[in-house]
Design a protein around this motif. Sequence first.
Motif, PDB file in Angstrom:
ATOM      1  N   THR A  82       0.824  -1.218   0.000  1.00 36.05           N
ATOM      2  CA  THR A  82       0.000   0.000   0.000  1.00 36.05           C
ATOM      3  C   THR A  82       0.856   1.265   0.000  1.00 36.05           C
ATOM      4  O   THR A  82       0.467   2.279  -0.591  1.00 36.05           O
ATOM      5  CB  THR A  82      -0.931   0.003   1.223  1.00 36.05           C
ATOM      6  N   ASP A  83       2.020   1.215   0.652  1.00 36.88           N
ATOM      7  CA  ASP A  83       2.889   2.405   0.685  1.00 36.88           C
ATOM      8  C   ASP A  83       3.394   2.740  -0.722  1.00 36.88           C
ATOM      9  O   ASP A  83       3.488   3.914  -1.094  1.00 36.88           O
ATOM     10  CB  ASP A  83       4.065   2.159   1.629  1.00 36.88           C
ATOM     11  N   ILE A  84       3.745   1.715  -1.482  1.00 40.28           N
ATOM     12  CA  ILE A  84       4.213   1.954  -2.852  1.00 40.28           C
ATOM     13  C   ILE A  84       3.071   2.425  -3.734  1.00 40.28           C
ATOM     14  O   ILE A  84       3.222   3.336  -4.561  1.00 40.28           O
ATOM     15  CB  ILE A  84       4.851   0.671  -3.423  1.00 40.28           C
ATOM     16  N   LEU A  85       1.880   1.802  -3.573  1.00 42.73           N
ATOM     17  CA  LEU A  85       0.734   2.169  -4.413  1.00 42.73           C
ATOM     18  C   LEU A  85       0.291   3.605  -4.187  1.00 42.73           C
ATOM     19  O   LEU A  85      -0.248   4.245  -5.094  1.00 42.73           O
ATOM     20  CB  LEU A  85      -0.433   1.218  -4.157  1.00 42.73           C
ATOM     21  N   GLU A  86       0.485   4.114  -2.972  1.00 38.19           N
ATOM     22  CA  GLU A  86       0.115   5.504  -2.704  1.00 38.19           C
ATOM     23  C   GLU A  86       0.934   6.476  -3.552  1.00 38.19           C
ATOM     24  O   GLU A  86       0.490   7.604  -3.816  1.00 38.19           O
ATOM     25  CB  GLU A  86       0.311   5.813  -1.210  1.00 38.19           C
ATOM     26  N   GLN A  87       2.120   6.052  -3.984  1.00 41.36           N
ATOM     27  CA  GLN A  87       2.968   6.895  -4.823  1.00 41.36           C
ATOM     28  C   GLN A  87       2.649   6.742  -6.314  1.00 41.36           C
ATOM     29  O   GLN A  87       3.232   7.443  -7.129  1.00 41.36           O
ATOM     30  CB  GLN A  87       4.440   6.542  -4.577  1.00 41.36           C
ATOM     31  N   CYS A  88       1.744   5.794  -6.641  1.00 39.02           N
ATOM     32  CA  CYS A  88       1.407   5.530  -8.041  1.00 39.02           C
ATOM     33  C   CYS A  88       0.135   6.270  -8.440  1.00 39.02           C
ATOM     34  O   CYS A  88      -0.558   6.870  -7.604  1.00 39.02           O
ATOM     35  CB  CYS A  88       1.228   4.027  -8.264  1.00 39.02           C
ATOM     36  N   SER A  89      -0.208   6.166  -9.714  1.00 40.13           N
ATOM     37  CA  SER A  89      -1.371   6.857 -10.250  1.00 40.13           C
ATOM     38  C   SER A  89      -2.667   6.190  -9.794  1.00 40.13           C
ATOM     39  O   SER A  89      -2.661   5.067  -9.294  1.00 40.13           O
ATOM     40  CB  SER A  89      -1.310   6.856 -11.782  1.00 40.13           C
ATOM     41  N   GLY A 120      -5.014   5.097 -11.712  1.00 39.03           N
ATOM     42  CA  GLY A 120      -5.266   3.940 -12.561  1.00 39.03           C
ATOM     43  C   GLY A 120      -4.576   2.688 -12.032  1.00 39.03           C
ATOM     44  O   GLY A 120      -5.148   1.587 -12.054  1.00 39.03           O
ATOM     45  N   GLU A 121      -3.337   2.869 -11.565  1.00 42.02           N
ATOM     46  CA  GLU A 121      -2.592   1.741 -11.006  1.00 42.02           C
ATOM     47  C   GLU A 121      -3.279   1.229  -9.731  1.00 42.02           C
ATOM     48  O   GLU A 121      -3.396   0.017  -9.501  1.00 42.02           O
ATOM     49  CB  GLU A 121      -1.163   2.169 -10.699  1.00 42.02           C
ATOM     50  N   GLN A 122      -3.762   2.159  -8.925  1.00 46.97           N
ATOM     51  CA  GLN A 122      -4.458   1.763  -7.703  1.00 46.97           C
ATOM     52  C   GLN A 122      -5.757   1.028  -8.031  1.00 46.97           C
ATOM     53  O   GLN A 122      -6.107   0.037  -7.387  1.00 46.97           O
ATOM     54  CB  GLN A 122      -4.742   2.996  -6.842  1.00 46.97           C
ATOM     55  N   ASN A 123      -6.483   1.527  -9.040  1.00 44.50           N
ATOM     56  CA  ASN A 123      -7.740   0.876  -9.447  1.00 44.50           C
ATOM     57  C   ASN A 123      -7.485  -0.534  -9.969  1.00 44.50           C
ATOM     58  O   ASN A 123      -8.296  -1.446  -9.747  1.00 44.50           O
ATOM     59  CB  ASN A 123      -8.450   1.713 -10.504  1.00 44.50           C
ATOM     60  N   LYS A 124      -6.360  -0.718 -10.675  1.00 40.71           N
ATOM     61  CA  LYS A 124      -6.041  -2.046 -11.203  1.00 40.71           C
ATOM     62  C   LYS A 124      -5.869  -3.048 -10.068  1.00 40.71           C
ATOM     63  O   LYS A 124      -6.436  -4.153 -10.106  1.00 40.71           O
ATOM     64  CB  LYS A 124      -4.769  -1.974 -12.050  1.00 40.71           C
ATOM     65  N   TYR A 125      -5.131  -2.663  -9.063  1.00 40.14           N
ATOM     66  CA  TYR A 125      -4.910  -3.587  -7.948  1.00 40.14           C
ATOM     67  C   TYR A 125      -6.144  -3.721  -7.065  1.00 40.14           C
ATOM     68  O   TYR A 125      -6.350  -4.759  -6.431  1.00 40.14           O
ATOM     69  CB  TYR A 125      -3.695  -3.138  -7.131  1.00 40.14           C
ATOM     70  N   ALA A 126      -6.982  -2.681  -7.026  1.00 34.32           N
ATOM     71  CA  ALA A 126      -8.252  -2.812  -6.312  1.00 34.32           C
ATOM     72  C   ALA A 126      -9.151  -3.844  -7.010  1.00 34.32           C
ATOM     73  O   ALA A 126      -9.839  -4.635  -6.358  1.00 34.32           O
ATOM     74  CB  ALA A 126      -8.955  -1.460  -6.225  1.00 34.32           C
ATOM     75  N   GLY A 127      -9.127  -3.842  -8.362  1.00 36.11           N
ATOM     76  CA  GLY A 127      -9.896  -4.836  -9.114  1.00 36.11           C
ATOM     77  C   GLY A 127      -9.386  -6.247  -8.874  1.00 36.11           C
ATOM     78  O   GLY A 127     -10.173  -7.202  -8.718  1.00 36.11           O
ATOM     79  N   ILE A 128      -8.064  -6.400  -8.847  1.00 35.22           N
ATOM     80  CA  ILE A 128      -7.482  -7.723  -8.556  1.00 35.22           C
ATOM     81  C   ILE A 128      -7.876  -8.176  -7.147  1.00 35.22           C
ATOM     82  O   ILE A 128      -8.260  -9.334  -6.924  1.00 35.22           O
ATOM     83  CB  ILE A 128      -5.955  -7.674  -8.699  1.00 35.22           C
ATOM     84  N   GLY A 129      -7.815  -7.262  -6.185  1.00 35.49           N
ATOM     85  CA  GLY A 129      -8.194  -7.608  -4.811  1.00 35.49           C
ATOM     86  C   GLY A 129      -9.665  -7.957  -4.692  1.00 35.49           C
ATOM     87  O   GLY A 129     -10.037  -8.861  -3.932  1.00 35.49           O
ATOM     88  N   ALA A 130     -10.532  -7.251  -5.449  1.00 32.25           N
ATOM     89  CA  ALA A 130     -11.965  -7.572  -5.428  1.00 32.25           C
ATOM     90  C   ALA A 130     -12.210  -8.981  -5.951  1.00 32.25           C
ATOM     91  O   ALA A 130     -13.034  -9.730  -5.411  1.00 32.25           O
ATOM     92  CB  ALA A 130     -12.736  -6.545  -6.251  1.00 32.25           C
TER      93      ALA A 130
END
Length: 366
Positions: A14-21, A23-33
């Motif tokens: 999550t710390d790395i994802l906070e530094q990303c766009s 879209g990148e966060q949404n992609k991993y949110a979709g994978i987690g869902a």
Amino acid sequence: MLKQFFIICSGADTDILEQCSKGEQNKYAGIGATVFFTALMAFIAASYALYTVFDNYFAAIGFGLIWGLLIFNLDRFIVSTIRKNGRFFNEVLQVTPRLLLAIIIAIVISKPLELKIFEKEINQVLLEEKNVLTLANQNQILKQFSPNIKALETEILNLKKEIEVKQTEVNQLYNTYIAEAEGTAGTKKLGKGPVYKEKRNKHDALLHELETLKLENKTKIKDLEQRIVKLNKSYDTQVTKTQPIINNFDGLMARITALDKLPWLPSFFIFLLFLAIETSPILAKLLTTKSAYDFKLEEQELALKTNILQNKNQSEALLKTDYAINNRVYSDIKDEKELYNYKRKKARELIELQADAFFKNQKNVL
């Protein structure tokens, strides 16, 4: 809140994802869902399957929850351990064992839900099988009682036939003495002469025997019929006792066997659906290009690896230097007379202490 929860489900940092766009966060949110809802389906499937085994809601939900958490942890581990290195062939080799595990999980999840979806059809198959088992059970039990019942029925028929034979003989004698009286047979003299009386007495004696035989055989037949009734009741009791076992022939294994007797295509499509759901996070991560998250994660891991290598090299150099210094120090002082005398003094004191202790021990023994 929900997005953050799904990102945690994906196993991403999550710390790395906070530094990303975004879209990148949404992609991993979709994978987690996908990981979360797969675990939810695993929980529902396992609860239903275990309910058919334990027939208890609390036990089924409890074990189903444990199974759902296990699947969630496995999927999260599978997705989070896939690393993008820019070489597709290496990534395929890396993903292959994870895909095999995902296929196994998809089979385990889909099978109980197939049992629920095709429950009515499975119940029909089980009903037919129960009917077959019921008839087979009745026939098997009947084989235990049938010989005795048939023997008793044969004995009853023999007793009835004995009466019929005696009755036929009595009728023949009756016709004989009547014909003698009418003068149509025998001496052919009309009237009740000595021959008539002789034949009449013979008829009456046989008639008496017939009446006695009827009474005796009637008692015997009644006793035999009662024995047949008892055997039939025992047969019905045995059938009644064994029927609940057949009625309960609807456990998990019986339902899976019944499902295999249905057309395979609908079940296969359901399996493909769950296989697609289970493998979608893995395939998505495999087919996507190396993104900002992967670069930042690789940069962080590389920095950590470099730091560890530097510390290792520094520790090795420090150890070598320490060895060299110690060797020089001991080499310089090994010929000093003052150090020799000091160690000689201490050695003497140690030997004296040991001698005194030994003396005290020996004295105590004596």
